[in-house]
Write a protein that holds these residues in place. Sequence first.
Motif: not given
Length: 250
Positions: A14, A61, A65, A153, A159-162
């Motif tokens: 990460r 996440r 996603e 994000g 992270f792009d998706h959370y």
Amino acid sequence: LILNELAQQMRNERFKNGAINFSSQEVRFKLDEKNKPIGIMIKESKEAHQLIEEFMLLANRTVAENLGKIKIKDKPIPFPYRIHDNPDEEKLLPFIAFAKKFGHQFDISSPDAIASSFNLMLKEVHGKPEQHVLEQLGIRTMSKAKYTTENVGHYGLGFDHYCHFTSPIRRYPDVMVHRILEQALDSNFIIDKKIEEKCKHCSDRERGAMEAERAANKYKQVEYMQNFLGDEFEGVISGVASFGFWVETV
């Protein structure tokens, strides 16, 4: 032990991928039977905490996603993301000038470069007297995380998706996500037209809860320091404002 090994690998990955390694100290008070503070403890982040944290982040996440891929009539389903925008340049530049006085250089050519510079500084400052001051001021330069259907994000986590799907506490945004996940599993979506309004309400309530927690901590700090009126302490100035300044005992 296997979970812990995986958690440490995920954690290292990460940070390599742009997450920022902030580790702010949390103060806890030892209370007597009448709830008067008689001592102070610093809460540490140990590997057991990190194990829970990494798998909690993975769950959050993964859900974001997968639900982010679902579309109805070519439009993404309305979903309560947990977002964290890039740092605000207005707050960042004074901090960079301050950090430079301690010998730390920042590359501000891109958001990823800023994150790398933060991580390098946090690594170099570890264990030094200025560590906590730079950590606290660094955290203040960051944008505030919030709930919204507009996904940009999560900068701090890289992270792009959370989203907030699970945590040791049960938040209302978690419940909102659970309901949408259940609808996805049943392939039966009920579009909530007020979801952005609910996200804003949750963000406002979260700020209110944080302010209440800070106020409670300040109250206990003052109550505790009443026992030491007239005593002298070594201290570090950790912040300055128009009305005064903050001092942290060392």
